[in-house]
Design an enzyme around this catalytic site. Structure first.
Site, mmCIF file in Angstrom:
data_model
loop_
_atom_site.group_PDB
_atom_site.id
_atom_site.type_symbol
_atom_site.label_atom_id
_atom_site.label_comp_id
_atom_site.label_asym_id
_atom_site.label_seq_id
_atom_site.Cartn_x
_atom_site.Cartn_y
_atom_site.Cartn_z
ATOM 1 N N HIS A 125 -32.795 -6.973 1.211
ATOM 2 C CA HIS A 125 -31.701 -6.212 2.280
ATOM 3 C C HIS A 125 -31.277 -7.333 3.241
ATOM 4 C CE1 HIS A 125 -31.084 -2.663 4.690
ATOM 5 N NE2 HIS A 125 -30.571 -3.589 5.608
ATOM 6 N N HIS A 127 -27.139 -8.227 4.680
ATOM 7 C CA HIS A 127 -25.567 -8.290 4.649
ATOM 8 C C HIS A 127 -24.979 -9.385 4.753
ATOM 9 C CE1 HIS A 127 -26.234 -3.792 5.628
ATOM 10 N NE2 HIS A 127 -27.246 -3.979 6.116
ATOM 11 N N ASP A 129 -21.851 -10.221 5.527
ATOM 12 C CA ASP A 129 -21.229 -10.518 6.513
ATOM 13 C C ASP A 129 -22.048 -10.805 7.847
ATOM 14 O OD1 ASP A 129 -22.060 -7.984 6.571
ATOM 15 O OD2 ASP A 129 -20.198 -6.927 7.609
ATOM 16 N N GLY A 282 -24.316 1.550 8.635
ATOM 17 C CA GLY A 282 -23.695 1.753 10.027
ATOM 18 C C GLY A 282 -24.454 2.695 10.543
ATOM 19 N N HIS A 309 -29.744 3.206 4.104
ATOM 20 C CA HIS A 309 -30.280 2.929 5.446
ATOM 21 C C HIS A 309 -30.581 4.520 6.185
ATOM 22 C CE1 HIS A 309 -28.091 -0.869 4.985
ATOM 23 N NE2 HIS A 309 -28.583 -1.077 6.364
ATOM 24 N N GLU A 312 -34.028 3.973 10.419
ATOM 25 C CA GLU A 312 -33.768 2.802 11.359
ATOM 26 C C GLU A 312 -33.895 3.243 12.872
ATOM 27 O OE1 GLU A 312 -31.680 -1.302 11.718
ATOM 28 O OE2 GLU A 312 -30.869 0.340 10.529
ATOM 29 N N ASP A 388 -32.045 -9.102 6.967
ATOM 30 C CA ASP A 388 -31.105 -7.992 7.307
ATOM 31 C C ASP A 388 -29.801 -8.674 7.648
ATOM 32 O OD1 ASP A 388 -29.743 -5.599 8.062
ATOM 33 O OD2 ASP A 388 -30.464 -5.398 9.809
ATOM 34 N N ASP A 389 -29.666 -9.484 8.686
ATOM 35 C CA ASP A 389 -28.365 -10.168 9.263
ATOM 36 C C ASP A 389 -28.935 -11.636 9.561
ATOM 37 O OD1 ASP A 389 -26.311 -8.019 8.988
ATOM 38 O OD2 ASP A 389 -27.632 -7.062 10.285
#
Length: 452
Positions: A125, A127, A129, A282, A309, A312, A388-389
């Site tokens: 998992h 992303h 970006d 999102g 998702h 969360e 995640d990010d």
């Protein structure tokens, strides 16, 4: 000894500038070499033992290459033991709790000393970006002449990253439009995808799945097909150069139902080049709009995999709805433990939870004290750890294992989570079998290195 370290510093500096030489393996070889030379600790250099200096030099160059700030060093007594530099579990937990309030307090210099640094990992998992290096975005922004304060790193940082806990997931997502604008050129996307593979390799990731929405750069001039071509090229080069395996997941955005059908078209078109699944990301908006329900139906019928998702920021019932539309994995899913019936159903169906510890604190979706990870581990639910990010919240996968360990998860439970991740990978049966076997062999070697 001073001459030796000057030459060592020059070697590592050159390796950062040439990708063919730089990498995790070089640093590990250097650390292994210096650790084996016990006599080196007898030569203090400016308050640091020779061994400490080698470790710090390697860490600093890793941080520079990853776009992280080099941490300020405090003087270490010449004969300070390695054990004293490793945080106790209590101290680590205190720092992890502080992370929820002020992210830049997270210790960065201990990552290469972590017992989990060499752990073979699977990351499901992340992303694309949200995984960009800060300095890469700064450089691209400057080169493209975009209207951001890219001449000063500290002024640029809040444009594309977060340094503190956010009130909600919606607030967490506020930096992504700027990231989309900055990476909206083919060269930029290809570079970011390539660097993603390098960053995976630095933290012993064997297999990863990265996800993106091919339409998120459209309003800035980069269309879906151009975006996908750039991602594929970057990942293909990165996999060759860094020896990792990476697959893609495409994400519906809950705020853009108009692109749902087109996204499935793109996913099916690029399946031969590594797209293995579809997700929706999102804000959590359940029940899903009909456009997404129809899209997931097409995905199922094609034989492609689904992750969603859910749970969360939203309730456990969102997890139930995700499973009902065909989700084999759940992104995050922390609130599922609040409904015992739904939680039991998910476990019985073998649903895999993609847990992201640091992200869960930033989005205010979970707390250290009663984190769902503790329940997943205690109840033998299938879960794995991811970042995640990583770029947005300045974390890395090794640190995620440290954080989970500080919550009370054992080494055995965390090793098992790696195997869970391999078994939950969105791969064809033969490829998955090969991955599971490879991970098992690597974990056996890792256990031997730990002395277990």
């Amino acid at each position: 000894s001073i001459v030796f370290f000057m030459q060592l510093n020059k070697l590592i500096s050159q390796s950062v500038c040439t990708q063919s030489l730089f990498g995790n393996n070089l640093s590990l070889r250097l650390i292994s070499l210096t650790r084996s030379r016990t006599a080196a600790s007898a030569f203090p250099v400016r308050g640091l033992s020779a061994l400490s200096l080698v470790v710090h030099v390697v860490e600093d160059y890793h941080n520079l290459a990853a776009g992280l700030d080099t941490p300020t060093r405090t003087r270490t007594p010449p004969r300070c033991s390695r054990r004293r530099r490793i945080m106790s579990d209590a101290k680590r937990e205190a720092d992890s709790a502080a992370l929820g309030e002020k992210a830049d307090k997270r210790p960065k210099s201990d990552v290469h000393m972590s017992k989990f640094f060499k752990l073979p990992k699977v990351e499901l998992h992340t992303h694309l970006d949200g995984s960009c290096r800060l300095t890469t975005l700064q450089e691209i922004s400057r080169q493209r002449g975009l209207p951001f304060p890219h001449d000063n790193l500290e002024e640029f940082r809040p444009v594309v990253s977060l340094t503190s806990k956010q009130p909600s997931l919606v607030d967490f997502l506020k930096v992504f439009p700027a990231i989309s604008q900055i990476m909206s050129s083919s060269d930029s996307v290809e570079r970011i995808a390539y660097e993603f593979c390098e960053d995976c390799a630095k933290h012993s990731v064997v297999y990863a799945e990265t996800r993106s929405n091919p339409f998120h750069t459209k309003e800035y001039g980069l269309g879906a097909e151009e975006f996908m071509e750039a991602v594929c090229k970057g990942l293909e080069r990165g996999q060759r150069d860094f020896g990792v395996t990476v697959r893609q997941i495409l994400c519906f955005l809950s705020t853009q139902p108009e692109y749902a059908a087109s996204l499935v078209d793109v996913a099916l078109q690029y399946a031969p080049r590594g797209v293995v699944g579809v997700d929706i990301a999102g804000e959590e908006r359940f029940p899903l709009r009909e456009e997404f329900v129809a899209g997931f139906k097409r995905v199922r019928e094609s034989g492609m995999s689904i992750t969603v998702h859910a749970g969360e920021s939203g309730p456990a019932d969102n997890v139930k709805q995700a499973i009902e539309i065909g989700a084999q994995r759940i992104g995050h899913g922390y609130h599922v433990v609040e409904d015992e019936e739904i939680y039991k159903m998910a476990r019985e169906k073998g649903i895999h939870f993609e847990a992201c510890p640091t992200s869960s604190l930033y989005t205010n979706s979970a707390t250290i004290e009663n984190h769902a990870l503790k329940h997943f581990a205690a109840d033998d639910a299938s879960f794995s750890l991811s970042t995640d990010d990583a770029g947005v919240i300045n974390c890395n996968l090794t640190g995620e294992y440290d954080l989970a360990h500080s919550m009370g998860l054992t080494v055995d439970q965390l090793i098992k989570s790696v195997m869970n991740g391999a078994r939950a990978a969105f791969l064809p049966a033969k490829e998955k079998e090969e991955l599971v076997k490879s991970i098992q062999e690597k974990l056996e070697l890792y256990r031997k290195e730990l002395g277990e």
